[in-house]
Design a protein around this motif. Structure first.
Motif, PDB file in Angstrom:
ATOM      1  N   ARG A  45      47.059  74.758  80.355  1.00 32.08           N
ATOM      2  CA  ARG A  45      45.796  74.205  79.860  1.00 32.08           C
ATOM      3  C   ARG A  45      45.661  72.735  80.234  1.00 32.08           C
ATOM      4  O   ARG A  45      44.561  72.271  80.528  1.00 32.08           O
ATOM      5  N   SER A  48      44.808  72.442  83.920  1.00 32.39           N
ATOM      6  CA  SER A  48      43.450  72.884  84.246  1.00 32.39           C
ATOM      7  C   SER A  48      42.387  71.968  83.657  1.00 32.39           C
ATOM      8  O   SER A  48      41.197  72.175  83.890  1.00 32.39           O
ATOM      9  N   GLY A  49      42.796  70.967  82.867  1.00 32.27           N
ATOM     10  CA  GLY A  49      41.823  70.033  82.318  1.00 32.27           C
ATOM     11  C   GLY A  49      41.170  70.530  81.037  1.00 32.27           C
ATOM     12  O   GLY A  49      40.215  69.936  80.559  1.00 32.27           O
ATOM     13  N   VAL A  50      41.682  71.626  80.485  1.00 34.14           N
ATOM     14  CA  VAL A  50      41.125  72.139  79.228  1.00 34.14           C
ATOM     15  C   VAL A  50      41.633  71.297  78.064  1.00 34.14           C
ATOM     16  O   VAL A  50      40.892  70.978  77.135  1.00 34.14           O
ATOM     17  N   LEU A  51      42.917  70.932  78.131  1.00 31.04           N
ATOM     18  CA  LEU A  51      43.525  70.079  77.109  1.00 31.04           C
ATOM     19  C   LEU A  51      43.850  68.729  77.728  1.00 31.04           C
ATOM     20  O   LEU A  51      44.298  68.668  78.879  1.00 31.04           O
ATOM     21  N   GLU A  52      43.633  67.677  76.950  1.00 30.10           N
ATOM     22  CA  GLU A  52      44.031  66.364  77.444  1.00 30.10           C
ATOM     23  C   GLU A  52      45.485  66.122  77.093  1.00 30.10           C
ATOM     24  O   GLU A  52      45.872  66.267  75.940  1.00 30.10           O
ATOM     25  N   ARG A  69      38.694  64.121  86.545  1.00 35.41           N
ATOM     26  CA  ARG A  69      38.794  65.495  86.071  1.00 35.41           C
ATOM     27  C   ARG A  69      37.990  66.484  86.914  1.00 35.41           C
ATOM     28  O   ARG A  69      38.508  67.506  87.348  1.00 35.41           O
ATOM     29  N   ARG A  70      36.722  66.163  87.145  1.00 30.03           N
ATOM     30  CA  ARG A  70      35.887  67.162  87.835  1.00 30.03           C
ATOM     31  C   ARG A  70      36.338  67.401  89.279  1.00 30.03           C
ATOM     32  O   ARG A  70      36.354  68.539  89.748  1.00 30.03           O
ATOM     33  N   GLU A  71      36.740  66.332  89.970  1.00 33.20           N
ATOM     34  CA  GLU A  71      37.213  66.505  91.338  1.00 33.20           C
ATOM     35  C   GLU A  71      38.476  67.369  91.350  1.00 33.20           C
ATOM     36  O   GLU A  71      38.653  68.228  92.218  1.00 33.20           O
ATOM     37  N   GLN A  73      39.399  69.547  89.026  1.00 37.24           N
ATOM     38  CA  GLN A  73      39.078  70.919  88.629  1.00 37.24           C
ATOM     39  C   GLN A  73      38.407  71.697  89.762  1.00 37.24           C
ATOM     40  O   GLN A  73      38.532  72.914  89.847  1.00 37.24           O
ATOM     41  N   ALA A  74      37.681  70.967  90.621  1.00 34.32           N
ATOM     42  CA  ALA A  74      37.007  71.640  91.726  1.00 34.32           C
ATOM     43  C   ALA A  74      38.019  72.233  92.704  1.00 34.32           C
ATOM     44  O   ALA A  74      37.735  73.211  93.391  1.00 34.32           O
TER      45      ALA A  74
ATOM     46  N   GLU B  90      37.796  78.035  76.949  1.00 32.05           N
ATOM     47  CA  GLU B  90      38.860  77.618  77.861  1.00 32.05           C
ATOM     48  C   GLU B  90      38.400  77.750  79.318  1.00 32.05           C
ATOM     49  O   GLU B  90      38.682  76.899  80.159  1.00 32.05           O
ATOM     50  N   LEU B  93      35.710  74.960  79.891  1.00 33.80           N
ATOM     51  CA  LEU B  93      36.253  73.607  80.002  1.00 33.80           C
ATOM     52  C   LEU B  93      37.104  73.432  81.259  1.00 33.80           C
ATOM     53  O   LEU B  93      37.388  72.312  81.654  1.00 33.80           O
ATOM     54  N   SER B  94      37.511  74.550  81.868  1.00 34.70           N
ATOM     55  CA  SER B  94      38.306  74.425  83.093  1.00 34.70           C
ATOM     56  C   SER B  94      37.406  74.294  84.321  1.00 34.70           C
ATOM     57  O   SER B  94      37.886  74.082  85.422  1.00 34.70           O
ATOM     58  N   LEU B  95      36.105  74.435  84.131  1.00 34.93           N
ATOM     59  CA  LEU B  95      35.172  74.301  85.251  1.00 34.93           C
ATOM     60  C   LEU B  95      34.756  72.836  85.405  1.00 34.93           C
ATOM     61  O   LEU B  95      34.708  72.097  84.421  1.00 34.93           O
ATOM     62  N   PRO B  96      34.472  72.418  86.644  1.00 36.50           N
ATOM     63  CA  PRO B  96      34.108  71.010  86.844  1.00 36.50           C
ATOM     64  C   PRO B  96      32.689  70.718  86.364  1.00 36.50           C
ATOM     65  O   PRO B  96      31.792  70.447  87.149  1.00 36.50           O
ATOM     66  N   LEU B  97      32.484  70.794  85.060  1.00 38.50           N
ATOM     67  CA  LEU B  97      31.151  70.610  84.483  1.00 38.50           C
ATOM     68  C   LEU B  97      31.115  69.360  83.618  1.00 38.50           C
ATOM     69  O   LEU B  97      32.086  69.049  82.941  1.00 38.50           O
ATOM     70  N   HIS B 248      37.436  69.698  71.593  1.00 33.39           N
ATOM     71  CA  HIS B 248      38.204  70.888  71.992  1.00 33.39           C
ATOM     72  C   HIS B 248      39.292  70.526  72.989  1.00 33.39           C
ATOM     73  O   HIS B 248      40.310  71.195  73.074  1.00 33.39           O
ATOM     74  N   ARG B 249      39.061  69.456  73.763  1.00 39.59           N
ATOM     75  CA  ARG B 249      40.061  69.052  74.745  1.00 39.59           C
ATOM     76  C   ARG B 249      41.299  68.419  74.104  1.00 39.59           C
ATOM     77  O   ARG B 249      42.312  68.246  74.751  1.00 39.59           O
ATOM     78  N   LEU B 250      41.171  68.030  72.851  1.00 45.15           N
ATOM     79  CA  LEU B 250      42.309  67.380  72.200  1.00 45.15           C
ATOM     80  C   LEU B 250      43.285  68.399  71.613  1.00 45.15           C
ATOM     81  O   LEU B 250      44.407  68.078  71.283  1.00 45.15           O
ATOM     82  N   GLY B 251      42.840  69.649  71.504  1.00 46.26           N
ATOM     83  CA  GLY B 251      43.711  70.718  71.002  1.00 46.26           C
ATOM     84  C   GLY B 251      43.776  70.767  69.502  1.00 46.26           C
ATOM     85  O   GLY B 251      43.172  69.979  68.811  1.00 46.26           O
TER      86      GLY B 251
END
Lengths: 243, 251
Positions: A45, A48-52, A69-71, A73-74, B90, B93-97, B248-251
């Protein structure tokens, strides 16, 4: 391709990941192993940038997941644990959403979706809602979403979980076909998958790396010459040390 | 410019995905049917639409805040809570958005369903035009402010939805917050506040009330401060929504 630098993550007082570092080069398929609760999914996680992360960084194709992050994740394809998907969509609708979310050029979207559907062998279920699919098909739809944009780094959490032997073989073949041009990390607790898919294996326990070997080298760490023996020895040992 | 594109580029895919989620399941249709039925019932039965003797839509508009208060949190409750409980957050948040585009995409998808709902009340408008000569400019204006008010209720619902994985919890909390902002302008509440805290404080409370801001619009008067209020209210809750979703990114 993928450079993990001292990742740390705590939840409350529990230190889930304690300064994990490793690099994965192009052409490597890394098996990421460990007992339940060892920090595998937390690490995935964070990459993948889901969790910091609390501290540390992960560079994906040279881009920092923390500051770019976005670059980063791309450049990443990610199959989360349990392959969560939007149940009200059909697989092509889902892939079209992923293609738009990843800003693929419009002209390439159709061919990318067709390729992902063919590669993950889901063409027979394209007319069905994802919510009505079996576990194995769901997993493959998730896989199709991860490889859609042909990313240089792939992060797959339990990609073969719930697949029948034929499907497993198909996924392995797909991974082997993609391996030369990508860095691939596969998290699994099915040890038989490791020699079948991976060229390297990292075992983690309690958020730390306890072994970083080839599958063959890992086997030799055990007393009985099996991966299972090595796995038990390594993770039990860590338990004994910390006790 | 590039920064804006990065932040808002996620708007279109997310908006389309949410619209699809509303209309590919019975959700939007059930919502539209029940909301319109309830609105019609209140307009005819409770307000006596035909007994007022004047050709205007005030017996219809008067119910908007109250029905929005109950129905719109039901429309917004799934926006984030559903993602969290299904685990798709999940994936998202894993997409470059960019977060701003994500938040706005979800809110505007729900808001557009509310907009469709308002458009489908056109038989009311046809009826008054058939029966008499209403002030159509005033009616359009009231519709416009009502639409803004709907967005305000939805922004509360969407933000609260980002705080929990349970849609029911999101719904209940949103209704309570929506009630506070609605009923702050209720004469009963206002007179109670006035007798306890004095007229000055009662005025202040009324400043934040949806009823008072909608009241002028119901008479066909476009109050600039009412428009500003609803836009500002939405902006505030949308920012909260972004902050709460980022947690949500902080867990």
């Amino acid at each position: 391709m993928l450079d993990i630098q001292k990742l740390v993550k705590s939840f409350g007082t529990k230190r889930a990941v304690q300064g994990l570092s490793f690099t994965v080069k192009k052409g490597t398929v890394l098996g990421f192993l460990g007992p339940n609760g060892a920090g595998k999914s937390t690490t995935m996680r964070m990459i993948s940038g889901v969790l910091e992360p609390d501290s540390g960084d992960a560079l994906i194709a040279g881009k920092s997941i923390v500051s770019q992050r976005r670059e980063a994740q791309a450049a990443l394809g990610y199959l989360p644990e349990g392959a969560p998907l939007y149940d009200d969509m059909t697989p092509p609708e889902f892939l079209a959403f992923m293609a738009a979310a990843r800003s693929l050029p419009r002209s390439e979207r159709k061919s990318a979706i067709e390729r992902a559907i063919a590669d993950s062998r889901i063409s027979t279920v394209c007319g069905q809602r994802i919510g009505s699919l079996s576990k194995g098909y769901r997993r493959r739809v998730g896989l199709a979403g991860a490889i859609l944009h042909d990313p240089p780094v792939l992060l797959l959490d339990e990609p073969t979980d719930g697949l029948d032997p034929n499907q497993k073989r198909a996924v392995r073949a797909l991974i082997a076909r993609m391996a030369p041009t990508k860095a691939i990390v596969i998290s699994t607790h099915t040890l038989t998958e490791v020699p079948a898919m991976c060229t390297r294996a990292i075992v983690i326990d309690r958020g730390r790396i306890v072994a970083d070997e080839t599958p063959e080298g890992l086997r030799q760490l055990s007393s009985d010459g099996t991966l299972e023996g090595a796995f038990t020895k390594l993770t039990d040992q860590a338990e004994a040390e910390s006790a | 410019m590039n920064y804006l594109r990065q932040q808002l580029g996620s708007f279109v895919p997310v908006f389309r995905r949410e619209i699809g989620a509303y209309y590919s399941t019975p959700m939007a249709y059930v919502f539209l049917a029940v909301f319109l039925l309830a609105l019609g019932m209140f307009t005819w039965e409770a307000s006596g639409f035909f007994d007022t003797g004047t050709a205007d839509l005030s017996p219809f508009f008067v119910w908007h805040p109250w029905l929005y208060m109950i129905f719109l949190p039901a429309l917004a409750m799934r926006l984030w809570a559903d993602e969290t409980s299904a685990g798709t957050d999940e994936l998202l948040l894993s997409l470059p958005l960019g977060m701003p585009g994500l938040v706005l995409g979800k809110l505007l998808a729900a808001w557009s369903v509310a907009g469709v709902c308002l458009l489908l009340t056109f038989p009311m408008w046809l009826t008054v035009n058939f029966l008499g000569k209403p002030d159509n400019a005033a009616i359009i204006l009231t519709y416009f402010v009502s639409f803004l008010m709907a967005g305000s209720y939805l922004s509360v619902g969407a933000a609260v939805s980002a705080l929990t994985r349970s849609q029911v919890t999101a719904f209940v909390i949103s209704v309570v917050i929506a009630f506070i902002f609605t009923a702050a302008g209720w004469p009963l509440v206002l007179s109670g506040v006035k007798s306890i805290f004095g007229a000055g404080f009662a005025d202040l409370v009324a400043q934040f009330s949806f009823l008072s801001h909608f009241e002028a619009a119901q008479r066909g008067v476009l109050e600039f401060r009412a428009v500003l209020f609803f836009l500002g209210f939405m902006a505030l809750w949308t920012i909260l929504n972004g902050l709460w979703a980022s947690r949500h990114r902080l867990g």
